[in-house]
Design a protein around this motif. Structure first.
Motif, PDB file in Angstrom:
ATOM      1  N   UNK A 117       0.838  -1.203   0.000  1.00 45.39           N
ATOM      2  CA  UNK A 117       0.000   0.000   0.000  1.00 45.39           C
ATOM      3  C   UNK A 117       0.865   1.242   0.000  1.00 45.39           C
ATOM      4  N   UNK A 118       0.319   2.294  -0.571  1.00 48.52           N
ATOM      5  CA  UNK A 118       0.994   3.588  -0.601  1.00 48.52           C
ATOM      6  C   UNK A 118       0.025   4.663  -0.121  1.00 48.52           C
ATOM      7  N   UNK A 119       0.572   5.787   0.324  1.00 48.23           N
ATOM      8  CA  UNK A 119      -0.233   6.932   0.744  1.00 48.23           C
ATOM      9  C   UNK A 119       0.338   8.198   0.115  1.00 48.23           C
ATOM     10  N   UNK A 120      -0.349   9.287   0.306  1.00 48.95           N
ATOM     11  CA  UNK A 120       0.151  10.584  -0.150  1.00 48.95           C
ATOM     12  C   UNK A 120       0.894  11.323   0.950  1.00 48.95           C
ATOM     13  N   UNK A 121       1.379  10.590   1.964  1.00 53.96           N
ATOM     14  CA  UNK A 121       2.168  11.168   3.055  1.00 53.96           C
ATOM     15  C   UNK A 121       3.484  11.717   2.499  1.00 53.96           C
ATOM     16  N   UNK A 122       4.029  12.807   3.062  1.00 53.88           N
ATOM     17  CA  UNK A 122       3.493  13.570   4.202  1.00 53.88           C
ATOM     18  C   UNK A 122       2.334  14.471   3.781  1.00 53.88           C
ATOM     19  N   UNK A 123       1.424  14.689   4.712  1.00 54.56           N
ATOM     20  CA  UNK A 123       0.282  15.566   4.465  1.00 54.56           C
ATOM     21  C   UNK A 123       0.226  16.633   5.547  1.00 54.56           C
ATOM     22  N   UNK A 124      -0.568  17.645   5.281  1.00 54.03           N
ATOM     23  CA  UNK A 124      -0.738  18.726   6.253  1.00 54.03           C
ATOM     24  C   UNK A 124      -1.984  18.475   7.096  1.00 54.03           C
ATOM     25  N   UNK A 125      -1.903  18.812   8.337  1.00 55.39           N
ATOM     26  CA  UNK A 125      -3.052  18.754   9.225  1.00 55.39           C
ATOM     27  C   UNK A 125      -4.248  19.447   8.566  1.00 55.39           C
ATOM     28  N   UNK A 126      -5.393  18.750   8.577  1.00 59.15           N
ATOM     29  CA  UNK A 126      -6.599  19.322   8.005  1.00 59.15           C
ATOM     30  C   UNK A 126      -6.825  19.001   6.548  1.00 59.15           C
ATOM     31  N   UNK A 127      -5.839  18.374   5.886  1.00 59.48           N
ATOM     32  CA  UNK A 127      -6.011  17.976   4.485  1.00 59.48           C
ATOM     33  C   UNK A 127      -6.528  16.544   4.427  1.00 59.48           C
ATOM     34  N   UNK A 128      -6.426  15.876   3.273  1.00 56.82           N
ATOM     35  CA  UNK A 128      -6.911  14.503   3.113  1.00 56.82           C
ATOM     36  C   UNK A 128      -5.738  13.531   3.025  1.00 56.82           C
ATOM     37  N   UNK A 129      -5.825  12.428   3.778  1.00 50.23           N
ATOM     38  CA  UNK A 129      -4.833  11.353   3.718  1.00 50.23           C
ATOM     39  C   UNK A 129      -5.447  10.206   2.920  1.00 50.23           C
ATOM     40  N   UNK A 130      -4.818   9.836   1.798  1.00 52.31           N
ATOM     41  CA  UNK A 130      -5.377   8.826   0.898  1.00 52.31           C
ATOM     42  C   UNK A 130      -4.523   7.560   0.890  1.00 52.31           C
ATOM     43  N   UNK A 178       3.733   2.130   4.721  1.00 53.85           N
ATOM     44  CA  UNK A 178       4.820   3.038   5.114  1.00 53.85           C
ATOM     45  C   UNK A 178       4.317   4.120   6.071  1.00 53.85           C
ATOM     46  N   UNK A 179       5.146   4.457   7.054  1.00 56.50           N
ATOM     47  CA  UNK A 179       4.744   5.386   8.119  1.00 56.50           C
ATOM     48  C   UNK A 179       4.178   6.679   7.555  1.00 56.50           C
ATOM     49  N   UNK A 180       3.068   7.103   8.138  1.00 48.19           N
ATOM     50  CA  UNK A 180       2.377   8.312   7.704  1.00 48.19           C
ATOM     51  C   UNK A 180       2.844   9.498   8.555  1.00 48.19           C
ATOM     52  N   UNK A 181       3.170  10.598   7.883  1.00 52.43           N
ATOM     53  CA  UNK A 181       3.587  11.822   8.552  1.00 52.43           C
ATOM     54  C   UNK A 181       2.505  12.885   8.341  1.00 52.43           C
ATOM     55  N   UNK A 182       2.045  13.485   9.440  1.00 51.95           N
ATOM     56  CA  UNK A 182       1.079  14.587   9.374  1.00 51.95           C
ATOM     57  C   UNK A 182       1.743  15.823   9.973  1.00 51.95           C
ATOM     58  N   UNK A 183       1.996  16.816   9.125  1.00 52.74           N
ATOM     59  CA  UNK A 183       2.647  18.046   9.578  1.00 52.74           C
ATOM     60  C   UNK A 183       1.607  19.042  10.092  1.00 52.74           C
ATOM     61  N   UNK A 184       1.919  19.728  11.178  1.00 49.00           N
ATOM     62  CA  UNK A 184       0.945  20.676  11.741  1.00 49.00           C
ATOM     63  C   UNK A 184       0.808  21.926  10.887  1.00 49.00           C
ATOM     64  N   UNK A 185      -0.373  22.521  10.927  1.00 48.59           N
ATOM     65  CA  UNK A 185      -0.584  23.828  10.314  1.00 48.59           C
ATOM     66  C   UNK A 185       0.084  24.892  11.189  1.00 48.59           C
ATOM     67  N   UNK A 186       0.521  25.983  10.602  1.00 43.56           N
ATOM     68  CA  UNK A 186       1.066  27.075  11.430  1.00 43.56           C
ATOM     69  C   UNK A 186      -0.015  27.630  12.358  1.00 43.56           C
ATOM     70  N   UNK A 187       0.401  28.036  13.535  1.00 39.25           N
ATOM     71  CA  UNK A 187      -0.530  28.665  14.476  1.00 39.25           C
ATOM     72  C   UNK A 187      -0.664  30.140  14.103  1.00 39.25           C
ATOM     73  N   UNK A 188      -1.365  30.388  13.004  1.00 39.01           N
ATOM     74  CA  UNK A 188      -1.440  31.740  12.444  1.00 39.01           C
ATOM     75  C   UNK A 188      -2.268  32.661  13.329  1.00 39.01           C
ATOM     76  N   UNK A 189      -1.782  33.878  13.487  1.00 42.71           N
ATOM     77  CA  UNK A 189      -2.530  34.901  14.214  1.00 42.71           C
ATOM     78  C   UNK A 189      -2.041  36.270  13.770  1.00 42.71           C
ATOM     79  N   UNK A 190      -2.852  37.289  14.086  1.00 42.46           N
ATOM     80  CA  UNK A 190      -2.506  38.676  13.773  1.00 42.46           C
ATOM     81  C   UNK A 190      -2.502  39.474  15.075  1.00 42.46           C
ATOM     82  N   UNK A 191      -1.389  40.145  15.335  1.00 40.77           N
ATOM     83  CA  UNK A 191      -1.310  41.043  16.486  1.00 40.77           C
ATOM     84  C   UNK A 191      -1.612  42.463  16.022  1.00 40.77           C
ATOM     85  N   UNK A 192      -2.603  43.085  16.648  1.00 42.96           N
ATOM     86  CA  UNK A 192      -3.001  44.455  16.300  1.00 42.96           C
ATOM     87  C   UNK A 192      -2.422  45.409  17.344  1.00 42.96           C
ATOM     88  N   UNK A 193      -1.632  46.359  16.877  1.00 38.09           N
ATOM     89  CA  UNK A 193      -1.028  47.344  17.777  1.00 38.09           C
ATOM     90  C   UNK A 193      -1.550  48.729  17.428  1.00 38.09           C
TER      91      UNK A 193
END
Length: 290
Positions: A30-43, A102-117
């Motif tokens: 079996x094969x996968x589309x790893x590595x994938x990003x958190x929140x996407x689809x793992x096939x 084969x081992x599946x790798x799921x990479x985290x999404x960036x912890x995106x934020x906006x600081x308003x000053x």
């Protein structure tokens, strides 16, 4: 297979014999589309050689995963989905083989934020500012990322300066330069209108329908405010000008001694937004400055 033999009983059944079908050697991978990003689809995609059709599959793995699909997919994949999966293929004769995916790798999404000053309004950095005042937007995280500010901005900088005149939503996409994983975020900056202040220098007395005031000083200044949000607070910020009297909630009188001085006044509304007006008092020659 069918085998024939001589002799018979006239019907021919004793001329027929049967043998067991031999299983066909089978393997699975079996094969996968790893590595994938958190929140996407793992096939998952299986490959089976040999066996007797049709082939059924069973998949298992981390986060209590289980599926009997031939082409399974995990949508909106979580970080907990990373790890080792297993697949078992079973053919028509109930023969089964298994394999490790084969081992599946799921990479985290960036912890995106906006600081308003911002430093205007009632409180600083509360995402509430006054029309025309400067605001700084900072994208987070600060390192290893690329940035894309969307309309009304168009910038790839981590830090951008804006001068909003009305309440505005700012949109940002942050992408990890190593994994390619991205996340989007938005932040709203509330913008309140500023009051408008007009200073009018009048020698002698000021008269309106409700008030008659005679100044012991050479000049009086009538401050008139509008816009913004009432109530207002009037202040003399420079020159030897003092509060004299109140005509209404949006009109106040200050003294302005005729000594060729410039007097600066401000009006601040309930939202902390302010504006200024200047005027020069000169003996015998009052001058209004917009």
């Amino acid at each position: 297979s069918v085998l024939s033999s001589h002799g018979g009983n006239g019907i021919g059944l004793d001329d027929v014999s049967f043998s067991r079908l031999s299983p066909v050697p089978m393997s699975v991978s079996a094969a996968t589309n790893s590595p994938v990003c958190e929140g996407s689809a793992l096939n998952f995609t299986p490959t089976t050689l040999g066996g007797s059709v049709s082939i059924s599959y069973h998949w298992s793995g981390p986060n209590s995963y289980s599926s009997n699909s031939s082409l399974p997919s995990i949508t909106n994949v979580p970080l907990a989905a990373a790890g080792t999966y297993y697949v078992t293929a079973t053919d028509l004769l109930n023969c089964s083989v298994s394999a490790v995916v084969p081992a599946v790798v799921v990479n985290p999404k960036p912890a995106a934020s906006i600081t308003v000053t911002e430093n205007t309004g009632v409180a600083i950095n509360d995402k509430i500012t006054c029309s025309g005042d400067s605001v700084t937007l900072t994208a987070n995280p600060a390192t290893g990322m690329s940035y894309a500010w969307a309309a009304p901005l168009s910038s790839a900088d981590q830090i951008v300066g804006v001068v909003p005149t009305s309440t505005t939503v700012y949109n940002l996409t942050v992408s990890n330069l190593t994994t390619g994983c991205s996340a989007s975020v938005s932040e709203t900056v509330q913008v309140n209108p500023k009051p408008i202040l007009t200073a009018t220098l009048t020698a002698g007395m000021i008269v309106d329908s409700a008030h008659v005031l005679t100044s012991v000083d050479s000049n009086l200044v009538l401050l008139s405010a509008g816009g913004g949000t009432v109530p207002y607070n009037f202040t003399a910020v420079s020159g030897n000008s003092k509060f004299r009297s109140s005509i209404s909630t949006n009109q106040k009188i200050f003294t302005a001694p005729a000594n060729s001085s410039m007097y600066v006044y401000t009006v601040t509304d309930v939202n902390g937004c302010f504006n200024s007006s200047s005027i020069t008092s000169s003996a015998g020659n009052p001058t209004n400055i917009a």
